[in-house]
Motif scaffolding. Structure first.
Motif: not given
Length: 489
Positions: A278-299
């Motif tokens: 359900s939450n996928e923490a540690g599975m490696g899936s959500t970084p694929n979505a995280a990478a799409t964002a345009a933000v000023s700092h990766p954190v």
């Protein structure tokens, strides 16, 4: 088919021990290294999700932190919250809920590290970005051969897991929900549902990441709020029973009777498995979505995706758990998965609840299908940018959506467990190798925040950093006011 199901169950039962050690160990390790970032920086999560992206050089709007959050939430919030929690309760009892909560809190640190790395090692994709574990494993691990090999295994696993197996899980649960809601005799219903889902899926996934994020941005919040609202109604109308339910959850997680009978281990295993799905923490899936964002700092996106873990498990999964547990369920009944949740909800608020939940689940699961698809698309692009390959992948995804509607429930769920185990293992091992970079990024972010600045990152801020394509000062998100001048408003 039964022999295949039995073989998959045997593997899941035995490897489950290893997976739990990896998940909990990674969460505790990164929680310690980041000084419990998943708890102490909760206010920063709320601030980061509101950040607006800059315009691309072409003038087109880029993916915001919130839209990237919705892509990941589309994958997270679906049948794992409704059907998966019911499966966990059926097998592991009320104690499984407690271990879901614990995995979410512990795993929040892992989610932060992997999504921060997803942002750092993202690559340009026209006016947008893409990334994920395949990208940070191949670019971040010092031994290039090892990194590329791990990236290859992960990309293959997530493409099959999310593009095919998990999408079959989503359509499978939709069929179960609709079947109970409409109560129509006939073997034709799953084929009709599968056909409708396949057509809708094709209409969205052939439109690219902006259409995917746009649909997710509307569907996920609306359906999640409606579902949690129903759960809140159930809780308020059964308020006097709530303390007893909470006590039952805790006692079943640690009780002596459950320990002697093996119930504690069943609760831990099911809570961890369903929590992971359900939450996928540690599975490696959500970084694929995280990478799409345009933000000023990766954190910033790392914090946003940590918030997603809490939203998924502590809110939506808990909603399902309370709906079922407040109905005094019969765990020995023939009901399984989403049908147990439907029956419990109907018991609380009337027969109209079944069809309503079927509608909610339809849209939640459909949003999960398109979110899952995007994870596969990102990793197909890791292998090749040839258009025809992507289109073939899209057609196979549509086929699996149809297949899931008519497949056997237990086999689909067991395959989901197996392939998510492979993904999580490769990703967590990789995080132990390069996750220290995320700790350095967090330190850089915190130093800027302590000076009252809105953090902006440049790759030269961490000496010796290699394999980073963006963050060189030419990307829109890093052309904002310099960090020395940008004050937090």
């Amino acid at each position: 088919m039964d022999s295949l199901d039995n073989a998959v169950v045997w593997f899941n039962d035995h490897y489950g021990y290893v997976l739990i050690v990896l998940l909990v160990g990674a969460g505790l390790w990164w929680g310690t290294r980041t000084l419990l970032v998943q708890i102490r920086m909760a206010p920063e999560m709320a601030r980061a999700i509101k950040e607006q992206p800059p315009k691309a050089e072409s003038g087109a709007a880029q993916i915001s932190a919130f839209r990237a959050f919705c892509i990941s939430a589309a994958s997270r919030v679906g049948t794992g919250n409704v059907a998966g929690v019911a499966v966990a309760l059926t097998i592991g009892g009320p104690g499984a809920v407690f271990w879901m909560w614990m995995l979410a809190i512990i795993g929040g640190a892992t989610a932060f590290v992997e999504s921060t790395l997803g942002q750092l090692y993202k690559v340009r994709d026209g006016a947008d970005y893409r990334g994920g574990p395949a990208y940070y494993l191949s670019r971040g691990i010092k031994n290039r051969k090892v990194g590329i090999a791990m990236a290859f295994v992960f990309a293959m696993a997530i493409t099959f897991t999310y593009g095919f197996v998990f999408n079959a899980v989503q359509s499978n649960s939709i069929t179960s929900a609709v079947d109970l809601a409409v109560d129509v005799d006939g073997e034709w219903l799953p084929y009709v549902i599968g056909g409708v889902l396949a057509v809708l899926t094709a209409a969205v996934i052939f439109g690219g990441v902006h259409r995917i994020s746009g649909v997710s941005q509307v569907l996920v919040p609306a359906m999640a709020v409606l579902y949690v609202g129903l759960a809140l109604l159930v809780v308020l109308t059964n308020l006097t029973q709530l303390p007893g339910v909470v006590r039952d959850i805790v006692e079943s997680a640690f009780g002596w009777r459950e320990f002697v009978g093996g119930g504690v281990w069943a609760a831990i295993m099911q809570g961890m498995r369903r929590g992971l799905f359900s939450n996928e923490a540690g599975m490696g899936s959500t970084p694929n979505a995280a990478a799409t964002a345009a933000v000023s700092h990766p954190v910033k996106q790392g914090l946003v995706q940590t918030l997603g873990v809490y939203f998924d498990t502590l809110i939506v999964c808990s909603a399902t758990a309370f709906i079922i547990l407040l109905s005094n369920p019969d765990y020995g009944s023939d009901l399984e998965g989403v049908q147990l949740t439907q029956t419990a909800l109907a018991q609380h608020i009337g027969s109209w609840a079944g069809p309503l939940l079927a509608v909610i689940l339809f849209f939640l699961a459909f949003s999960s299908v398109i979110g899952n698809y995007y994870y596969g698309e990102t990793n197909i692009a890791f292998f090749t940018r040839r258009r025809w390959v992507l289109n073939v992948f899209r057609l196979i995804v549509v086929g699996f959506v149809f297949f899931g509607a008519i497949a056997k429930v237990s086999l689909v769920w067991n395959l989901a467990d197996l392939f998510s185990s492979v993904m999580a293992t490769v990703n967590i091992v990789g995080l132990f190798a390069i996750g220290g970079v995320a700790v350095l990024l967090l330190r850089n972010y915190s130093e800027q925040r302590s000076r009252g600045l809105d953090p902006v990152f440049h790759r030269d801020d961490i000496p010796g950093l290699t394999g980073v394509e963006c963050w060189d000062g030419t990307d829109p998100e890093t052309i904002r006011e310099p960090a020395s001048a940008a004050k937090v408003t």
